[in-house]
Design a protein around this motif. Structure first.
Motif, PDB file in Angstrom:
ATOM      1  N   ASN A 210       0.807  -1.222   0.000  1.00 15.33           N
ATOM      2  CA  ASN A 210       0.000   0.000   0.000  1.00 15.33           C
ATOM      3  C   ASN A 210       0.834   1.262   0.000  1.00 15.33           C
ATOM      4  OD1 ASN A 210      -2.440  -1.356   0.004  1.00 15.33           O
ATOM      5  ND2 ASN A 210      -2.468  -1.554   2.237  1.00 15.33           N
ATOM      6  N   LEU A 211       2.150   1.123   0.109  1.00 13.13           N
ATOM      7  CA  LEU A 211       2.978   2.311   0.235  1.00 13.13           C
ATOM      8  C   LEU A 211       3.236   3.002  -1.081  1.00 13.13           C
ATOM      9  CD1 LEU A 211       5.636   1.095   2.818  1.00 13.13           C
ATOM     10  CD2 LEU A 211       3.889   2.811   3.158  1.00 13.13           C
ATOM     11  N   LYS A 212       2.904   2.360  -2.208  1.00  7.91           N
ATOM     12  CA  LYS A 212       3.286   2.932  -3.501  1.00  7.91           C
ATOM     13  C   LYS A 212       2.602   4.273  -3.720  1.00  7.91           C
ATOM     14  CE  LYS A 212       4.196  -1.508  -5.696  1.00  7.91           C
ATOM     15  NZ  LYS A 212       3.861  -2.416  -6.786  1.00  7.91           N
ATOM     16  N   PRO A 213       3.357   5.283  -4.223  1.00 12.03           N
ATOM     17  CA  PRO A 213       2.724   6.554  -4.572  1.00 12.03           C
ATOM     18  C   PRO A 213       1.583   6.319  -5.529  1.00 12.03           C
ATOM     19  CG  PRO A 213       5.090   6.767  -4.589  1.00 12.03           C
ATOM     20  CD  PRO A 213       4.790   5.307  -4.421  1.00 12.03           C
ATOM     21  N   LEU A 214       0.604   7.199  -5.526  1.00 12.27           N
ATOM     22  CA  LEU A 214      -0.644   6.898  -6.184  1.00 12.27           C
ATOM     23  C   LEU A 214      -0.677   7.200  -7.667  1.00 12.27           C
ATOM     24  CD1 LEU A 214      -2.940   8.218  -3.331  1.00 12.27           C
ATOM     25  CD2 LEU A 214      -2.101   5.905  -3.718  1.00 12.27           C
ATOM     26  N   SER A 215       0.028   8.257  -8.106  1.00 14.53           N
ATOM     27  CA  SER A 215      -0.060   8.591  -9.522  1.00 14.53           C
ATOM     28  C   SER A 215       1.049   9.526  -9.915  1.00 14.53           C
ATOM     29  CB  SER A 215      -1.411   9.258  -9.836  1.00 14.53           C
ATOM     30  OG  SER A 215      -1.512  10.472  -9.147  1.00 14.53           O
ATOM     31  N   LEU A 216       1.361   9.547 -11.200  1.00 14.25           N
ATOM     32  CA  LEU A 216       2.333  10.515 -11.731  1.00 14.25           C
ATOM     33  C   LEU A 216       2.037  10.740 -13.192  1.00 14.25           C
ATOM     34  CD1 LEU A 216       4.925  12.223 -11.617  1.00 14.25           C
ATOM     35  CD2 LEU A 216       6.152  10.201 -12.372  1.00 14.25           C
ATOM     36  N   GLU A 217       1.824  11.965 -13.570  1.00 17.90           N
ATOM     37  CA  GLU A 217       1.784  12.322 -14.968  1.00 17.90           C
ATOM     38  C   GLU A 217       2.870  13.332 -15.178  1.00 17.90           C
ATOM     39  OE1 GLU A 217      -1.962  13.589 -16.346  1.00 17.90           O
ATOM     40  OE2 GLU A 217      -2.995  11.761 -15.740  1.00 17.90           O
TER      41      GLU A 217
ATOM     42  N   VAL B  77       5.598  19.199 -14.616  1.00 22.93           N
ATOM     43  CA  VAL B  77       6.684  19.239 -13.645  1.00 22.93           C
ATOM     44  C   VAL B  77       6.727  17.926 -12.866  1.00 22.93           C
ATOM     45  CG1 VAL B  77       5.371  20.179 -11.679  1.00 22.93           C
ATOM     46  CG2 VAL B  77       7.791  20.748 -11.951  1.00 22.93           C
ATOM     47  N   ASN B  78       7.929  17.534 -12.463  1.00 25.52           N
ATOM     48  CA  ASN B  78       8.120  16.312 -11.687  1.00 25.52           C
ATOM     49  C   ASN B  78       8.026  16.671 -10.210  1.00 25.52           C
ATOM     50  OD1 ASN B  78       8.569  13.542 -11.599  1.00 25.52           O
ATOM     51  ND2 ASN B  78      10.762  13.778 -11.301  1.00 25.52           N
ATOM     52  N   ALA B  79       6.915  16.310  -9.559  1.00 28.42           N
ATOM     53  CA  ALA B  79       6.697  16.725  -8.173  1.00 28.42           C
ATOM     54  C   ALA B  79       5.895  15.677  -7.425  1.00 28.42           C
ATOM     55  CB  ALA B  79       5.978  18.073  -8.125  1.00 28.42           C
ATOM     56  N   VAL B  80       6.102  15.649  -6.108  1.00 29.12           N
ATOM     57  CA  VAL B  80       5.352  14.743  -5.246  1.00 29.12           C
ATOM     58  C   VAL B  80       5.051  15.455  -3.931  1.00 29.12           C
ATOM     59  CG1 VAL B  80       7.506  13.709  -4.389  1.00 29.12           C
ATOM     60  CG2 VAL B  80       5.351  12.482  -4.089  1.00 29.12           C
ATOM     61  N   LEU B  81       3.836  15.282  -3.434  1.00 33.16           N
ATOM     62  CA  LEU B  81       3.454  15.787  -2.116  1.00 33.16           C
ATOM     63  C   LEU B  81       3.663  14.666  -1.104  1.00 33.16           C
ATOM     64  CD1 LEU B  81       2.071  17.928  -0.239  1.00 33.16           C
ATOM     65  CD2 LEU B  81      -0.085  16.744  -0.760  1.00 33.16           C
ATOM     66  N   VAL B  82       4.420  14.953  -0.046  1.00 37.65           N
ATOM     67  CA  VAL B  82       4.716  13.952   0.973  1.00 37.65           C
ATOM     68  C   VAL B  82       4.149  14.406   2.315  1.00 37.65           C
ATOM     69  CG1 VAL B  82       6.521  12.649   2.164  1.00 37.65           C
ATOM     70  CG2 VAL B  82       6.838  13.308  -0.231  1.00 37.65           C
ATOM     71  N   ILE B  83       3.269  13.588   2.894  1.00 38.03           N
ATOM     72  CA  ILE B  83       2.779  13.842   4.250  1.00 38.03           C
ATOM     73  C   ILE B  83       3.724  13.118   5.195  1.00 38.03           C
ATOM     74  CG2 ILE B  83       0.824  13.747   5.826  1.00 38.03           C
ATOM     75  CD1 ILE B  83       0.320  15.377   3.278  1.00 38.03           C
ATOM     76  N   SER B  84       4.595  13.875   5.857  1.00 39.24           N
ATOM     77  CA  SER B  84       5.613  13.274   6.717  1.00 39.24           C
ATOM     78  C   SER B  84       5.060  12.999   8.120  1.00 39.24           C
ATOM     79  CB  SER B  84       6.823  14.205   6.815  1.00 39.24           C
ATOM     80  OG  SER B  84       6.465  15.410   7.484  1.00 39.24           O
ATOM     81  N   LYS B  85       5.854  12.305   8.922  1.00 41.47           N
ATOM     82  CA  LYS B  85       5.516  11.984  10.315  1.00 41.47           C
ATOM     83  C   LYS B  85       4.172  11.276  10.428  1.00 41.47           C
ATOM     84  CE  LYS B  85       8.108  16.052  11.917  1.00 41.47           C
ATOM     85  NZ  LYS B  85       8.127  17.220  12.832  1.00 41.47           N
ATOM     86  N   TRP B  86       3.918  10.364   9.491  1.00 43.85           N
ATOM     87  CA  TRP B  86       2.645   9.652   9.505  1.00 43.85           C
ATOM     88  C   TRP B  86       2.500   8.801  10.765  1.00 43.85           C
ATOM     89  CZ3 TRP B  86      -1.406  10.671   6.537  1.00 43.85           C
ATOM     90  CH2 TRP B  86      -2.501   9.802   6.589  1.00 43.85           C
TER      91      TRP B  86
ATOM     92  N   ASP C   1       1.343   2.985   8.503  1.00 41.17           N
ATOM     93  CA  ASP C   1       0.896   2.908   7.122  1.00 41.17           C
ATOM     94  C   ASP C   1      -0.523   3.450   7.018  1.00 41.17           C
ATOM     95  OD1 ASP C   1      -0.578   1.005   8.390  1.00 41.17           O
ATOM     96  OD2 ASP C   1       0.070  -0.685   7.157  1.00 41.17           O
ATOM     97  N   VAL C   2      -1.079   3.387   5.806  1.00 46.63           N
ATOM     98  CA  VAL C   2      -2.473   3.773   5.600  1.00 46.63           C
ATOM     99  C   VAL C   2      -3.254   2.527   5.217  1.00 46.63           C
ATOM    100  CG1 VAL C   2      -1.929   6.126   4.910  1.00 46.63           C
ATOM    101  CG2 VAL C   2      -2.059   4.343   3.166  1.00 46.63           C
TER     102      VAL C   2
END
Length: 315
Positions: free
Chosen positions: A7-14, A213-222, A229-230
């Motif tokens: 379940n840890l895989k990032p969800l999407s990238l375009e 643009v190559n970008a990712v949003l990271v919610i840290s300190k989960w 995990d989620v």
């Protein structure tokens, strides 16, 4: 290292625009002039803020103080160096003494449970490295990586139309391939929605198309949620929609990636936070996303049939 959590895989990238400086022309005077200004030295050209050694893949972390940027960087580098291949200095672009000290601290401290120190304000520490994957496939090549370590205090400066310090501006204005890792923590995300959008607006003003643009949003300190995990992709989506509604709209509209992050169990028994149990699962996910987004292939790509056949004879 085996990925124990699917379940840890990032969800999407375009799936820039450099400010150029025109040299000032020297002031001319007629040699026949009886009163030349001997005490005035004309300026031949201005000093350029151009970034040297552009042949790398730059990685820029955005996030306020204590958002977890340095923790993410140190644990990602530790994962790459300890489990995914070789991470070494790049020949021809030697790191500064400060950068070498920072890298040494990252690698030594993380296994002792020591979290990184705060980053110096008004300064960019540049880490030039080469990552060589332990994957034998020719489609999984080494890549050059330049990580940019900045202070969270400087990122607060862009609130309400403010400007970055020149040390950061020079990188954002340069025409270099750059990946943006946008970090906000589980505890403070609801206070940083507007600031993240101001940063994305800043990138747009600098000519960066957010749709490519190559970008990712990271919610840290989960781990502050009480879990490492989620339960599902929907849980992360709902968290972002609830705490970061404006950012959620930008991410969904532009098709950017989103994920969460934790380094494991962090305890505060002596007035200082320390890692009591190191978890590199999310470091693995983010490191693999970074490699795939740059190289175009999975870090653990199994190779073609003929490559696999060749590997079986060389193992």
């Amino acid at each position: 290292m085996e990925n124990t959590n699917e379940n840890l895989k990032p969800l999407s990238l375009e799936n820039d625009h450099t400010e150029t400086y025109q040299p000032l022309r020297p002031l001319l005077f007629d040699p026949k002039d009886e009163n030349p200004h001997d005490d005035f030295v004309p300026v031949a050209k201005t000093i350029s803020n151009d970034i040297k050694n552009k042949d790398s893949n730059f990685v820029f972390f955005f996030g306020t103080s204590e958002s977890g940027k340095s923790v993410i960087l140190s644990s990602m580098l530790y994962y790459l160096k300890s489990y995914a291949g070789v991470l070494r200095p790049k020949l021809g672009t030697p790191n500064t003494k400060e950068a070498n000290v920072l890298l040494s601290d990252f690698f030594e401290n993380i296994r002792q449970g020591i979290l990184p120190n705060r980053t110096t304000r008004d300064h960019v520490t540049r880490l030039d490295l080469v990552f060589e994957p332990n994957n034998k496939s020719k489609k999984v090549p080494p890549i050059d990586l330049t990580f940019l370590e900045t202070s969270g205090e400087n990122h607060n400066e862009i609130r309400r139309g403010g400007n970055y310090h020149s040390s950061i501006e020079s990188f954002l204005n340069a025409s270099v391939p750059i990946t943006f890792i946008i970090v906000t923590s589980y505890e403070s995300a609801h206070r940083e929605d507007s600031l993240i959008n101001e940063f994305l607006d800043e990138l747009e003003r600098k000519g960066k198309n957010m749709r490519s643009v190559n970008a990712v949003l990271v919610i840290s300190k989960w781990d502050k949620s009480g879990r490492m995990d989620v339960e599902s992709a929907e849980e992360l989506d709902n968290f972002i929609l609830e705490r970061l509604p404006m950012t959620s709209q930008r991410i969904n509209t532009y098709g950017l990636t989103k994920t969460y992050y934790t380094v494991g169990s962090v305890q505060n028994a002596t007035g200082e936070e320390r890692i009591s149990l190191l978890n590199l699962s999310t470091a693995e996910v983010l490191a693999k996303w970074l490699y795939r987004s740059i190289a175009g292939y999975e870090l653990d790509y199994e190779g073609t049939f003929w490559e696999r056949l060749k590997f079986s004879f060389t193992d």
